[in-house]
Scaffold this active site. Structure first.
Site, PDB file in Angstrom:
ATOM      1  N   GLN A 110       0.852  -1.193   0.000  1.00  0.00           N
ATOM      2  CA  GLN A 110       0.000   0.000   0.000  1.00  0.00           C
ATOM      3  C   GLN A 110       0.888   1.243   0.000  1.00  0.00           C
ATOM      4  OE1 GLN A 110      -2.265   1.629   3.356  1.00  0.00           O
ATOM      5  NE2 GLN A 110      -4.124   1.304   2.143  1.00  0.00           N
TER       6      GLN A 110
ATOM      7  N   TYR B   9      -5.779  11.076   4.232  1.00  0.00           N
ATOM      8  CA  TYR B   9      -4.384  11.324   3.856  1.00  0.00           C
ATOM      9  C   TYR B   9      -4.331  12.165   2.576  1.00  0.00           C
ATOM     10  CZ  TYR B   9      -3.429   8.107   7.632  1.00  0.00           C
ATOM     11  OH  TYR B   9      -3.365   7.514   8.878  1.00  0.00           O
TER      12      TYR B   9
ATOM     13  N   ARG C 236      -7.551   2.338  -2.654  1.00  0.00           N
ATOM     14  CA  ARG C 236      -8.433   2.348  -1.476  1.00  0.00           C
ATOM     15  C   ARG C 236      -9.051   3.726  -1.325  1.00  0.00           C
ATOM     16  NH1 ARG C 236      -8.216   1.370   5.080  1.00  0.00           N
ATOM     17  NH2 ARG C 236      -9.061  -0.710   4.808  1.00  0.00           N
TER      18      ARG C 236
ATOM     19  N   GLY D 137      -9.516  -6.404   8.879  1.00  0.00           N
ATOM     20  CA  GLY D 137      -8.406  -5.722   9.511  1.00  0.00           C
ATOM     21  C   GLY D 137      -8.059  -6.309  10.859  1.00  0.00           C
ATOM     22  N   ARG D 138      -8.718  -5.811  11.924  1.00  0.00           N
ATOM     23  CA  ARG D 138      -8.367  -6.246  13.278  1.00  0.00           C
ATOM     24  C   ARG D 138      -8.515  -7.747  13.470  1.00  0.00           C
ATOM     25  NH1 ARG D 138     -12.469  -2.794  16.023  1.00  0.00           N
ATOM     26  NH2 ARG D 138     -13.167  -2.510  13.866  1.00  0.00           N
TER      27      ARG D 138
END
Length: 362
Positions: free
Chosen positions: A98, A177, A224, A315-316
């Site tokens: 990424q 971002y 993404r 993810g988690r």
């Protein structure tokens, strides 16, 4: 009916299942942003994912302000990543890098200069630094004359990802971002060709995607987005009118896959009352569509695939369960993650989560 465990082709990548590992910042690299051997252990443990999307990886010193996060702009970083990708491939997995420019979400004490953004704005809250959390600083607006060099940075990072053995890259255009700061009108106050209209605000995303696909191929480039709701102080007044055209442009470029982070109103790590835009994006994006945020069960992921998605990124759940696909397949309980160790530098909470066998995978 498509099953969560059916294979899927993501551009040039053949994934054996539709359970992707989402990008997860973990802070185990050096201060020079060089990957360390323990990172190879971590990613190899999770090689049963249909595809691993690496932790966010800086394209330049300017763009990487997270302490102990990795980069892809030096030869030493490329060499460090080579052992990671080799271990993943030896374990039968696939992994993409990424590509990350944090924009205003950094501090000068880490990057050595004033942060840059779409406009002269300041992120709310505090930023992680090597000296603890500090208030964000005001960013300066990136000059249009600097954008060609920024595109060079993305191209160099993409080429370095190929040199490092990655199967492709994902452009990080989400979560508040730099690219997201250009996309959304809450952060983009520009009056030049990169601001104002939706077409102008999409321009940087389009140019980055064009440059990266020209460097390593559209079939090895993912993107993404986080289209619904505020992220790190970045928001848009009309996300539907922004993100549907953005997705349409990415579809025209024939990228390998598009991942959408879409928290709901009861999200456990960020929430939003803004409706999910994946149904509208599905109408204009012809490639594989991946959805993300708060997936912890096979049934929830399968429901997404039965709806608008082609795959789901976890993810988690992957952070704490190195053998997540097998646990979902047999209905085994999941390990609970230890948030206190997410960004620490040691093995605890990183490579010591047990697999179903009782031991971490080799």
């Amino acid at each position: 009916m498509t099953d969560l465990f059916d294979p899927i082709r993501l551009g040039a990548i053949d994934a054996p299942n539709r359970i992707l590992m989402a990008p997860l910042t973990r802070g185990r690299a050096t201060r020079e942003a060089v990957p360390t051997p323990i990172m190879a252990d971590y990613y190899a443990q999770r090689a049963s994912a249909g595809l691993i999307i690496s932790e966010a990886t800086g394209i330049s010193r300017q763009g990487l302000g997270w302490p102990f996060a990795p980069g892809l702009w030096t030869d030493a970083q490329v060499e460090g990543w080579k052992s990671v990708t080799a271990r993943v491939h030896d374990a039968g997995g696939r992994i993409v890098a990424q590509l990350w420019h944090m924009g205003r979400q950094v501090h000068s004490s880490v990057i050595g200069e004033q942060p840059v953004s779409s406009s002269a704005t300041t992120s709310p809250g505090k930023v992680h630094t090597y000296d603890g959390r500090q208030p964000f600083e005001q960013a300066r607006a990136l000059d249009a004359a600097e954008i060609p060099a920024l595109l060079d940075d993305y191209a160099r990072a993409a080429e370095n990802a190929r040199r490092a053995g990655f199967d492709g890259v994902q452009i990080h255009a989400a979560n508040g971002y730099l690219i997201d700061q250009f996309l959304r009108d809450g952060a983009n106050l520009r009056t030049d060709g990169y601001g104002g209209s939706v077409e102008n605000r999409i321009r940087l995303l389009s140019e980055v995607a064009e440059r990266v696909t020209a460097t390593i191929g559209a079939d090895r480039t993912g993107v993404r987005l986080s289209p619904n709701g505020m992220s790190q102080g970045v928001d848009d007044s009309d996300p539907l009118s922004l993100f549907v055209p953005a997705a349409k442009r990415l579809s025209e470029l024939k990228i390998a896959f598009l991942e959408l982070r879409e928290p709901g109103p009861h999200g456990t790590f960020g929430s939003s009352d803004v409706p999910k835009l994946s149904p509208d994006i599905r109408k204009v994006f012809d490639g594989p569509l991946v959805v993300n945020s708060d997936f912890f069960t096979r049934d929830a992921a399968q429901a997404a695939i039965d709806g608008v998605a082609d795959a789901v990124s976890f993810g988690r759940a992957f952070l704490a369960n190195p053998d997540l696909p097998e646990r979902l397949r047999v209905g085994a309980p999941l390990n609970e993650g230890n948030m206190a160790t997410w960004y620490s530098q040691g093995p605890e909470g990183y490579v010591d989560y047990p697999a179903l066998s009782g031991l971490p995978p080799a």
